[in-house]
Design an enzyme around this catalytic site. Structure first.
Site, PDB file in Angstrom:
ATOM      1  N   ASP A  76       0.808  -1.219   0.000  1.00 50.77           N
ATOM      2  CA  ASP A  76       0.000   0.000   0.000  1.00 50.77           C
ATOM      3  C   ASP A  76       0.846   1.277   0.000  1.00 50.77           C
ATOM      4  O   ASP A  76       2.067   1.240   0.238  1.00 50.77           O
ATOM      5  CB  ASP A  76      -0.965   0.008   1.200  1.00 50.77           C
ATOM      6  N   GLU A 153      -9.636  -1.763   5.000  1.00 46.06           N
ATOM      7  CA  GLU A 153     -10.292  -1.358   6.231  1.00 46.06           C
ATOM      8  C   GLU A 153     -11.583  -2.155   6.421  1.00 46.06           C
ATOM      9  O   GLU A 153     -12.055  -2.810   5.482  1.00 46.06           O
ATOM     10  CB  GLU A 153     -10.614   0.146   6.151  1.00 46.06           C
TER      11      GLU A 153
HETATM   12  C1  F6R Z   1       1.506  -1.482   6.169  1.00 43.73           C
HETATM   13  C2  F6R Z   1       0.158  -2.032   6.238  1.00 43.73           C
HETATM   14  C3  F6R Z   1      -0.613  -2.104   7.499  1.00 43.73           C
HETATM   15  C4  F6R Z   1       0.204  -2.448   8.734  1.00 43.73           C
HETATM   16  C5  F6R Z   1      -0.662  -2.417   9.987  1.00 43.73           C
HETATM   17  C6  F6R Z   1       0.142  -2.611  11.242  1.00 43.73           C
HETATM   18  O1  F6R Z   1       2.015  -1.557   4.865  1.00 43.73           O
HETATM   19  O2  F6R Z   1      -0.343  -2.401   5.241  1.00 43.73           O
HETATM   20  O3  F6R Z   1      -1.657  -3.039   7.355  1.00 43.73           O
HETATM   21  O4  F6R Z   1       0.770  -3.721   8.589  1.00 43.73           O
HETATM   22  O5  F6R Z   1      -1.337  -1.207  10.062  1.00 43.73           O
HETATM   23  O6  F6R Z   1       0.972  -1.489  11.393  1.00 43.73           O
HETATM   24  P1  F6R Z   1       2.100  -1.469  12.513  1.00 43.73           P
HETATM   25  O7  F6R Z   1       2.981  -2.596  12.189  1.00 43.73           O
HETATM   26  O8  F6R Z   1       2.798  -0.152  12.384  1.00 43.73           O
HETATM   27  O9  F6R Z   1       1.386  -1.663  13.810  1.00 43.73           O
END
Ligand code: F6R
Length: 258
Positions: A76, A153
């Site tokens: 993303d 989401e």
């Molecule tokens: C990042 C992504 C998100 C994260 C998720 C967890 O490329 O696609 O889905 O993997 O939001 O984020 P962290 O690891 O920062 O808690």
């Protein structure tokens, strides 16, 4: 169909999970090279996966992992940010991994935050380039507090593909620390879809810390539905979850390997 059992591996900390994932990637890379094909990785940004890039970089520098010919597709990117913007996921990946291991730009793909009016075509092209590369051998994932995977989401459909999405309130709140304030966080992003993720041959989901407990519980044991997009992963034939005790909480592994 939902799987009968999910492979959940309880780990002591992110570094322990990172070592296991990096070893698996190194073995896959070797097997692919011996078979004459290139490894295709699906990559994620974020705090959860930082240790994985450390572990992968160590292996590349120690020559126990060879990425020559391998291709990476990131999940993303925020809309409105150029790849040179330090807050972009493109910059995040370059700084933490791609530049460190000399993985060239033409083999590290990430959706463009500047696709603008061409967004739909850009998303279709991104899907097409994943297919043209032979599909993802392994998709690395974190999980959002709202159960998102990539930026799928709540409300994201099982058959969704790469597209522009509106970010939910928890996602904006969590990203605020990287942007200085919630107001500064882009409201839209491009993400690969749930179906794109499920098409990967292997999915490795990482979750650490108490903040991820509720989302992981729903993903592993709740209803399989768009309300928690990560729950769709239970329909994948080769899903492995690496999580620490804090993230597992009540959802103690039904089938723990470590
Ligand atoms: C990042 C992504 C998100 C994260 C998720 C967890 O490329 O696609 O889905 O993997 O939001 O984020 P962290 O690891 O920062 O808690």
């Amino acid at each position: 169909m939902p799987r009968q059992s999910i492979s959940v591996v309880q780990v002591a900390d992110p570094a322990a999970a990172a070592a296991l994932v990096a070893d698996e990637i190194a073995q896959l890379a070797l097997a692919q090279r011996r078979g004459g094909s290139a490894l295709v990785l699906g990559l994620a940004t974020g705090r959860t996966t930082t240790a994985v890039y450390e572990a992968l970089a160590e292996r590349v520098l120690a020559r126990s992992l060879e990425l020559e010919g391998a291709i990476a597709f990131n999940l993303d990117e925020y809309c409105g940010l150029s790849a040179s913007d330090p807050r972009s996921f493109a910059a995040w990946m370059r700084e933490r991994f791609f530049d460190r291991v000399g993985w060239p730009g033409e083999r590290t793909r990430i959706p463009s935050g500047l696709a603008g009016e061409d967004c739909e075509r850009h998303c279709a092209d991104y899907e097409a380039s994943i297919r043209a590369a032979g599909g993802l051998d392994l998709q690395l994932l974190g999980i959002g507090r709202n159960g998102h995977i990539g930026f799928n989401e709540p409300g994201s459909a099982r058959d969704s593909r790469t597209r522009r999405v509106r970010l939910g309130p928890e996602t904006i709140e969590d990203a605020a620390r990287d942007f200085g304030s919630a107001e500064a966080v882009p409201r839209f992003a491009i993400t690969i879809g749930v179906a794109t993720i499920l098409d990967a041959r292997r999915v490795r989901l990482l979750a650490f810390g108490e903040k991820k407990r509720a989302a992981l519980e729903r993903a592993l044991h709740g209803e399989i539905s768009s309300d928690c997009p990560a729950s769709f992963l239970r329909e994948h034939a080769d899903l492995r979850v690496y999580a620490d005790a804090a993230a597992l909480g009540q959802s103690l592994p039904r089938k723990a390997s470590v």
